[in-house]
Design an enzyme around this catalytic site. Structure first.
Site, PDB file in Angstrom:
ATOM      1  N   LYS A  18     -34.171  -8.173  23.415  1.00 41.93           N
ATOM      2  CA  LYS A  18     -33.010  -8.499  24.272  1.00 41.93           C
ATOM      3  C   LYS A  18     -33.071  -8.556  25.487  1.00 41.93           C
ATOM      4  O   LYS A  18     -34.184  -7.765  26.125  1.00 41.93           O
ATOM      5  CB  LYS A  18     -32.012  -7.323  23.750  1.00 41.93           C
ATOM      6  CG  LYS A  18     -32.188  -6.076  24.151  1.00 41.93           C
ATOM      7  CD  LYS A  18     -31.900  -5.513  25.620  1.00 41.93           C
ATOM      8  CE  LYS A  18     -32.235  -4.029  25.741  1.00 41.93           C
ATOM      9  NZ  LYS A  18     -32.268  -3.946  27.098  1.00 41.93           N
ATOM     10  N   ASP A 148     -29.397   0.772  21.546  1.00 45.66           N
ATOM     11  CA  ASP A 148     -29.342  -0.747  21.476  1.00 45.66           C
ATOM     12  C   ASP A 148     -29.384  -1.375  19.952  1.00 45.66           C
ATOM     13  O   ASP A 148     -29.491  -2.516  19.799  1.00 45.66           O
ATOM     14  CB  ASP A 148     -30.650  -1.262  22.233  1.00 45.66           C
ATOM     15  CG  ASP A 148     -30.649  -1.117  23.582  1.00 45.66           C
ATOM     16  OD1 ASP A 148     -29.600  -1.102  24.196  1.00 45.66           O
ATOM     17  OD2 ASP A 148     -31.679  -0.786  24.282  1.00 45.66           O
TER      18      ASP A 148
HETATM   19  O1  C5P Z   1     -30.315   5.556  22.588  1.00 48.63           O
HETATM   20  P1  C5P Z   1     -31.685   5.346  23.046  1.00 48.63           P
HETATM   21  O2  C5P Z   1     -32.694   6.241  22.155  1.00 48.63           O
HETATM   22  O3  C5P Z   1     -32.141   3.946  22.985  1.00 48.63           O
HETATM   23  O4  C5P Z   1     -31.803   5.669  24.509  1.00 48.63           O
HETATM   24  C1  C5P Z   1     -33.008   6.046  25.017  1.00 48.63           C
HETATM   25  C2  C5P Z   1     -32.590   6.863  26.340  1.00 48.63           C
HETATM   26  O5  C5P Z   1     -31.901   6.129  27.398  1.00 48.63           O
HETATM   27  C3  C5P Z   1     -31.825   8.244  26.129  1.00 48.63           C
HETATM   28  O6  C5P Z   1     -32.581   9.167  25.832  1.00 48.63           O
HETATM   29  C4  C5P Z   1     -31.037   8.252  27.547  1.00 48.63           C
HETATM   30  O7  C5P Z   1     -31.880   9.188  28.179  1.00 48.63           O
HETATM   31  C5  C5P Z   1     -30.802   6.933  28.154  1.00 48.63           C
HETATM   32  N1  C5P Z   1     -29.528   6.240  27.773  1.00 48.63           N
HETATM   33  C6  C5P Z   1     -28.485   6.892  28.578  1.00 48.63           C
HETATM   34  N2  C5P Z   1     -27.337   6.274  28.269  1.00 48.63           N
HETATM   35  C7  C5P Z   1     -27.143   5.063  27.491  1.00 48.63           C
HETATM   36  C8  C5P Z   1     -28.247   4.569  26.702  1.00 48.63           C
HETATM   37  C9  C5P Z   1     -29.398   5.243  26.828  1.00 48.63           C
HETATM   38  O8  C5P Z   1     -28.839   7.681  29.260  1.00 48.63           O
HETATM   39  N3  C5P Z   1     -26.111   4.763  27.276  1.00 48.63           N
END
Ligand code: C5P
Length: 311
Positions: A18, A148
Protein backbone atom coordinates in the site's frame (compact mmCIF):
# COMPACT_ATOMS: atom_id res chain seq x y z
CA UNK A 1 -11.36 -27.53 -8.21
CA UNK A 2 -9.82 -30.71 -9.68
CA UNK A 3 -7.73 -31.92 -6.74
CA UNK A 4 -8.03 -35.40 -5.25
CA UNK A 5 -10.58 -35.88 -2.50
CA UNK A 6 -8.94 -36.05 0.92
CA UNK A 7 -5.79 -34.24 -0.17
CA UNK A 8 -5.68 -30.63 0.90
CA UNK A 9 -3.70 -28.73 -1.69
CA UNK A 10 -1.46 -25.80 -0.84
CA UNK A 11 -3.23 -22.45 -0.99
CA UNK A 12 -1.51 -19.58 -2.76
CA UNK A 13 -2.37 -15.99 -2.02
CA UNK A 14 -0.92 -12.78 -3.28
CA UNK A 15 -1.23 -9.49 -1.46
CA UNK A 16 -0.34 -5.97 -2.58
CA UNK A 17 1.73 -3.22 -0.98
CA UNK A 18 0.00 0.00 0.00
CA UNK A 19 0.85 3.64 -0.36
CA UNK A 20 -0.82 6.45 1.60
CA UNK A 21 -2.00 9.27 -0.66
CA UNK A 22 -2.95 11.16 2.47
CA UNK A 23 -1.77 10.42 5.99
CA UNK A 24 -3.26 12.99 8.36
CA UNK A 25 -2.26 12.36 11.96
CA UNK A 26 -4.13 13.59 15.02
CA UNK A 27 -3.40 13.22 18.71
CA UNK A 28 -2.40 9.99 20.43
CA UNK A 29 -4.92 8.26 22.75
CA UNK A 30 -3.97 6.67 26.10
CA UNK A 31 -2.73 3.54 24.33
CA UNK A 32 -0.29 5.61 22.26
CA UNK A 33 -2.19 5.04 19.00
CA UNK A 34 -2.94 8.11 16.90
CA UNK A 35 -6.22 9.07 15.32
CA UNK A 36 -5.74 9.01 11.54
CA UNK A 37 -7.45 10.26 8.43
CA UNK A 38 -5.80 8.41 5.58
CA UNK A 39 -6.28 7.41 1.95
CA UNK A 40 -4.77 4.05 1.03
CA UNK A 41 -4.13 2.70 -2.44
CA UNK A 42 -3.09 -0.91 -3.14
CA UNK A 43 -0.23 -1.24 -5.65
CA UNK A 44 0.89 -3.92 -8.12
CA UNK A 45 3.84 -4.93 -5.96
CA UNK A 46 2.91 -8.22 -4.35
CA UNK A 47 4.12 -10.62 -1.70
CA UNK A 48 3.21 -14.23 -2.50
CA UNK A 49 2.27 -16.67 0.20
CA UNK A 50 1.87 -20.42 0.15
CA UNK A 51 -0.01 -22.02 3.03
CA UNK A 52 0.15 -25.79 3.56
CA UNK A 53 -1.44 -28.04 6.16
CA UNK A 54 0.58 -29.06 9.22
CA UNK A 55 -0.09 -31.19 12.31
CA UNK A 56 -2.16 -29.70 15.14
CA UNK A 57 -0.37 -26.85 16.90
CA UNK A 58 2.45 -26.59 14.36
CA UNK A 59 2.72 -23.05 12.98
CA UNK A 60 5.81 -22.27 10.92
CA UNK A 61 6.83 -19.49 8.55
CA UNK A 62 9.79 -19.08 6.21
CA UNK A 63 10.66 -16.05 4.10
CA UNK A 64 12.24 -15.87 0.66
CA UNK A 65 13.46 -12.91 -1.34
CA UNK A 66 14.98 -9.55 -0.55
CA UNK A 67 15.27 -8.67 3.13
CA UNK A 68 14.04 -12.13 4.16
CA UNK A 69 17.02 -12.72 6.42
CA UNK A 70 16.04 -9.79 8.66
CA UNK A 71 12.60 -11.09 9.57
CA UNK A 72 11.95 -13.05 12.76
CA UNK A 73 10.32 -16.46 12.20
CA UNK A 74 9.36 -17.19 15.81
CA UNK A 75 5.93 -16.79 17.40
CA UNK A 76 6.28 -12.99 17.44
CA UNK A 77 6.01 -12.90 13.65
CA UNK A 78 2.76 -11.29 12.54
CA UNK A 79 2.10 -14.09 10.02
CA UNK A 80 2.13 -16.72 12.77
CA UNK A 81 0.07 -14.50 15.05
CA UNK A 82 -2.45 -14.10 12.20
CA UNK A 83 -2.78 -17.86 11.67
CA UNK A 84 -3.18 -18.54 15.40
CA UNK A 85 -5.65 -15.68 15.83
CA UNK A 86 -7.84 -16.97 12.99
CA UNK A 87 -7.78 -20.54 14.35
CA UNK A 88 -8.71 -19.30 17.82
CA UNK A 89 -11.36 -16.84 16.64
CA UNK A 90 -13.17 -19.24 14.33
CA UNK A 91 -12.80 -22.32 16.53
CA UNK A 92 -10.71 -24.46 14.18
CA UNK A 93 -9.73 -27.64 16.02
CA UNK A 94 -6.27 -29.15 15.54
CA UNK A 95 -5.18 -26.18 13.42
CA UNK A 96 -1.65 -25.92 12.05
CA UNK A 97 0.04 -24.60 8.94
CA UNK A 98 3.35 -24.07 7.22
CA UNK A 99 3.70 -20.76 5.40
CA UNK A 100 6.27 -19.65 2.85
CA UNK A 101 6.29 -15.94 2.08
CA UNK A 102 8.07 -14.59 -0.98
CA UNK A 103 8.87 -10.93 -0.26
CA UNK A 104 8.70 -8.20 -2.88
CA UNK A 105 7.24 -5.50 -0.65
CA UNK A 106 10.21 -3.70 0.93
CA UNK A 107 10.85 -4.70 4.55
CA UNK A 108 10.44 -1.84 7.09
CA UNK A 109 9.62 0.43 4.17
CA UNK A 110 6.33 2.13 5.06
CA UNK A 111 4.41 0.00 2.55
CA UNK A 112 2.75 -2.30 5.09
CA UNK A 113 4.66 -5.44 4.13
CA UNK A 114 4.15 -7.13 7.50
CA UNK A 115 0.46 -6.20 7.58
CA UNK A 116 0.06 -7.41 3.98
CA UNK A 117 1.47 -10.81 4.90
CA UNK A 118 -0.92 -11.03 7.86
CA UNK A 119 -3.87 -10.27 5.56
CA UNK A 120 -2.68 -12.92 3.10
CA UNK A 121 -2.36 -15.50 5.90
CA UNK A 122 -5.94 -14.80 7.00
CA UNK A 123 -7.23 -15.39 3.47
CA UNK A 124 -4.97 -18.42 2.90
CA UNK A 125 -5.62 -20.18 6.22
CA UNK A 126 -9.35 -19.52 5.96
CA UNK A 127 -9.38 -21.34 2.63
CA UNK A 128 -7.09 -24.11 3.89
CA UNK A 129 -9.34 -24.78 6.87
CA UNK A 130 -12.60 -24.83 4.85
CA UNK A 131 -13.75 -21.20 5.27
CA UNK A 132 -14.67 -21.22 8.98
CA UNK A 133 -14.69 -17.39 9.05
CA UNK A 134 -17.10 -15.05 7.28
CA UNK A 135 -15.69 -11.88 5.68
CA UNK A 136 -16.82 -9.77 8.66
CA UNK A 137 -14.99 -12.13 11.07
CA UNK A 138 -11.86 -11.93 8.94
CA UNK A 139 -12.07 -8.14 9.20
CA UNK A 140 -12.40 -8.34 13.00
CA UNK A 141 -9.32 -10.55 13.32
CA UNK A 142 -7.47 -8.24 10.89
CA UNK A 143 -8.22 -5.22 13.06
CA UNK A 144 -6.78 -6.96 16.12
CA UNK A 145 -3.55 -7.73 14.28
CA UNK A 146 -2.67 -4.19 13.19
CA UNK A 147 -4.06 -0.92 11.90
CA UNK A 148 -3.14 -1.54 8.24
CA UNK A 149 -4.30 -5.16 8.00
CA UNK A 150 -8.01 -4.48 7.25
CA UNK A 151 -7.12 -2.35 4.22
CA UNK A 152 -4.91 -5.08 2.73
CA UNK A 153 -7.93 -7.42 2.78
CA UNK A 154 -9.96 -4.83 0.87
CA UNK A 155 -7.43 -3.33 -1.54
CA UNK A 156 -8.40 -0.79 -4.18
CA UNK A 157 -8.44 2.78 -2.94
CA UNK A 158 -10.03 3.48 0.44
CA UNK A 159 -10.31 6.06 3.15
CA UNK A 160 -9.22 4.93 6.60
CA UNK A 161 -10.30 6.53 9.88
CA UNK A 162 -9.95 5.62 13.55
CA UNK A 163 -6.50 4.08 13.80
CA UNK A 164 -6.61 3.71 10.03
CA UNK A 165 -8.47 0.44 10.51
CA UNK A 166 -12.01 1.64 9.73
CA UNK A 167 -12.11 1.25 5.96
CA UNK A 168 -14.49 2.77 3.45
CA UNK A 169 -13.81 2.02 -0.23
CA UNK A 170 -13.49 5.01 -2.57
CA UNK A 171 -14.66 5.09 -6.17
CA UNK A 172 -11.78 6.43 -8.22
CA UNK A 173 -11.10 6.90 -11.89
CA UNK A 174 -7.88 6.49 -13.78
CA UNK A 175 -4.71 4.49 -13.43
CA UNK A 176 -2.02 5.79 -11.12
CA UNK A 177 1.59 5.11 -12.13
CA UNK A 178 3.90 5.01 -9.13
CA UNK A 179 7.65 5.00 -8.85
CA UNK A 180 8.95 3.82 -5.49
CA UNK A 181 12.37 4.80 -4.21
CA UNK A 182 13.63 2.32 -1.62
CA UNK A 183 16.06 3.42 1.03
CA UNK A 184 19.30 1.79 2.20
CA UNK A 185 17.99 1.51 5.76
CA UNK A 186 14.53 1.01 7.26
CA UNK A 187 12.60 3.20 9.69
CA UNK A 188 10.71 1.98 12.74
CA UNK A 189 7.05 3.06 12.67
CA UNK A 190 6.86 3.66 16.45
CA UNK A 191 10.08 5.74 16.26
CA UNK A 192 8.61 7.95 13.53
CA UNK A 193 5.39 8.46 15.51
CA UNK A 194 7.50 9.33 18.60
CA UNK A 195 9.43 11.93 16.59
CA UNK A 196 6.09 13.30 15.35
CA UNK A 197 4.81 13.54 18.96
CA UNK A 198 7.97 15.35 20.03
CA UNK A 199 7.75 18.03 17.34
CA UNK A 200 4.27 18.39 15.82
CA UNK A 201 1.13 20.14 17.03
CA UNK A 202 -1.53 17.63 16.04
CA UNK A 203 -4.78 18.97 14.56
CA UNK A 204 -7.94 17.08 13.65
CA UNK A 205 -6.88 14.48 11.05
CA UNK A 206 -9.06 15.39 8.08
CA UNK A 207 -8.26 14.14 4.57
CA UNK A 208 -8.25 17.14 2.17
CA UNK A 209 -11.47 17.27 0.15
CA UNK A 210 -9.46 18.41 -2.89
CA UNK A 211 -7.66 15.04 -2.91
CA UNK A 212 -10.95 13.11 -2.73
CA UNK A 213 -12.42 15.22 -5.55
CA UNK A 214 -9.34 14.66 -7.71
CA UNK A 215 -9.50 10.88 -7.15
CA UNK A 216 -13.20 10.78 -8.00
CA UNK A 217 -12.53 12.73 -11.19
CA UNK A 218 -9.41 10.77 -12.14
CA UNK A 219 -7.46 14.04 -12.30
CA UNK A 220 -3.99 12.58 -11.76
CA UNK A 221 -2.10 15.94 -11.76
CA UNK A 222 -4.48 17.25 -9.07
CA UNK A 223 -4.02 14.06 -7.05
CA UNK A 224 -0.27 14.63 -7.31
CA UNK A 225 -0.61 18.18 -6.02
CA UNK A 226 -2.66 17.14 -2.99
CA UNK A 227 -0.63 14.17 -1.73
CA UNK A 228 0.06 14.78 1.96
CA UNK A 229 1.81 13.01 4.82
CA UNK A 230 1.95 14.52 8.31
CA UNK A 231 4.70 12.04 9.26
CA UNK A 232 7.00 13.22 6.44
CA UNK A 233 8.88 15.85 8.47
CA UNK A 234 9.52 13.35 11.27
CA UNK A 235 10.73 10.70 8.79
CA UNK A 236 13.01 13.23 7.05
CA UNK A 237 14.50 14.32 10.37
CA UNK A 238 15.37 10.68 11.13
CA UNK A 239 16.63 10.12 7.54
CA UNK A 240 17.62 13.49 6.03
CA UNK A 241 18.46 11.95 2.62
CA UNK A 242 14.73 11.53 2.01
CA UNK A 243 14.44 15.28 1.42
CA UNK A 244 16.82 15.01 -1.55
CA UNK A 245 15.09 11.87 -2.82
CA UNK A 246 11.72 13.65 -2.94
CA UNK A 247 13.22 16.65 -4.79
CA UNK A 248 15.00 14.49 -7.37
CA UNK A 249 11.76 12.75 -8.34
CA UNK A 250 9.89 16.05 -8.62
CA UNK A 251 12.69 17.53 -10.74
CA UNK A 252 12.37 14.51 -13.05
CA UNK A 253 8.73 15.40 -13.71
CA UNK A 254 6.73 13.53 -11.09
CA UNK A 255 3.27 15.07 -10.57
CA UNK A 256 3.63 14.60 -6.84
CA UNK A 257 5.92 13.03 -4.26
CA UNK A 258 5.21 11.69 -0.81
CA UNK A 259 6.85 9.64 1.91
CA UNK A 260 4.88 6.37 2.08
CA UNK A 261 3.42 5.74 5.53
CA UNK A 262 6.12 6.14 8.16
CA UNK A 263 8.80 5.82 5.45
CA UNK A 264 11.46 5.57 4.32
CA UNK A 265 10.09 4.52 0.92
CA UNK A 266 9.22 7.58 -1.19
CA UNK A 267 6.41 7.36 -3.75
CA UNK A 268 6.18 9.44 -6.93
CA UNK A 269 3.06 9.81 -9.04
CA UNK A 270 2.93 9.97 -12.85
CA UNK A 271 0.07 9.81 -15.35
CA UNK A 272 1.79 7.45 -17.79
CA UNK A 273 4.31 4.61 -17.79
CA UNK A 274 6.61 6.76 -19.97
CA UNK A 275 6.75 9.67 -17.50
CA UNK A 276 7.17 7.21 -14.65
CA UNK A 277 10.19 5.63 -16.31
CA UNK A 278 11.92 9.05 -16.53
CA UNK A 279 11.34 9.51 -12.80
CA UNK A 280 12.70 6.00 -12.16
CA UNK A 281 15.82 6.72 -14.21
CA UNK A 282 16.70 9.85 -12.23
CA UNK A 283 16.10 8.19 -8.88
CA UNK A 284 18.04 5.09 -9.92
CA UNK A 285 21.32 6.99 -10.24
CA UNK A 286 21.00 8.79 -6.88
CA UNK A 287 23.28 7.20 -4.27
CA UNK A 288 20.70 7.81 -1.53
CA UNK A 289 18.34 5.34 -3.21
CA UNK A 290 18.96 1.59 -2.82
CA UNK A 291 16.53 0.43 -5.51
CA UNK A 292 13.61 1.64 -7.59
CA UNK A 293 10.32 -0.18 -8.26
CA UNK A 294 7.47 0.64 -10.61
CA UNK A 295 3.86 -0.16 -9.83
CA UNK A 296 0.33 0.84 -10.74
CA UNK A 297 -2.72 1.27 -8.57
CA UNK A 298 -5.37 0.55 -7.61
CA UNK A 299 -5.31 -3.28 -7.50
CA UNK A 300 -7.34 -5.85 -5.51
CA UNK A 301 -6.55 -6.81 -1.93
CA UNK A 302 -5.31 -10.20 -0.69
CA UNK A 303 -6.74 -12.97 -2.84
CA UNK A 304 -6.34 -16.46 -4.25
CA UNK A 305 -6.86 -17.90 -7.69
CA UNK A 306 -9.17 -16.84 -10.48
CA UNK A 307 -9.54 -13.14 -9.82
CA UNK A 308 -5.80 -12.74 -10.26
CA UNK A 309 -5.58 -15.09 -13.27
CA UNK A 310 -3.73 -18.39 -13.37
CA UNK A 311 -0.30 -18.50 -11.85
O1 C5P B 1 -1.01 -1.25 14.21
P1 C5P B 1 0.43 -1.46 13.85
O2 C5P B 1 1.08 -2.56 14.66
O3 C5P B 1 0.66 -1.60 12.39
O4 C5P B 1 1.16 -0.10 14.28
C1 C5P B 1 2.56 -0.02 14.42
C2 C5P B 1 2.90 1.18 15.29
O5 C5P B 1 2.53 2.39 14.62
C3 C5P B 1 2.18 1.25 16.63
O6 C5P B 1 2.87 0.54 17.61
C4 C5P B 1 2.15 2.74 16.93
O7 C5P B 1 3.40 3.15 17.47
C5 C5P B 1 2.05 3.36 15.54
N1 C5P B 1 0.67 3.73 15.17
C6 C5P B 1 0.07 4.82 15.77
N2 C5P B 1 -1.20 5.18 15.42
C7 C5P B 1 -1.88 4.48 14.48
C8 C5P B 1 -1.29 3.36 13.82
C9 C5P B 1 -0.01 3.01 14.21
O8 C5P B 1 0.67 5.47 16.62
N3 C5P B 1 -3.13 4.85 14.16
Amino acid sequence: MGHMAGVTPAVRVRVPAKVNLALCVGAADDTGYHELGTVFQALSLWDEITVEPAPAGVFRVAFRGEGAAFLPTDDTNLAIRAARALAHHSGVKDAGCVMVIRKRIPVAGGMAGGSADAAAVLVGCNQLWGSPAQPSQLRDVATQLGADVPFLLTGGTAIGTGRGDIIEPLETRGTYHWTLALSHTGLSTPAVFREFDRTAEPAAPVVPQALLDALAAGDVPAVGKHLVNDLADAAIRLQPTLGSTLQIGLDAGALGAVVSGSGPTCAFLSDSAESASLVAESLGVFSGVRAVRSAVGPVDGAGTGEKHGSR
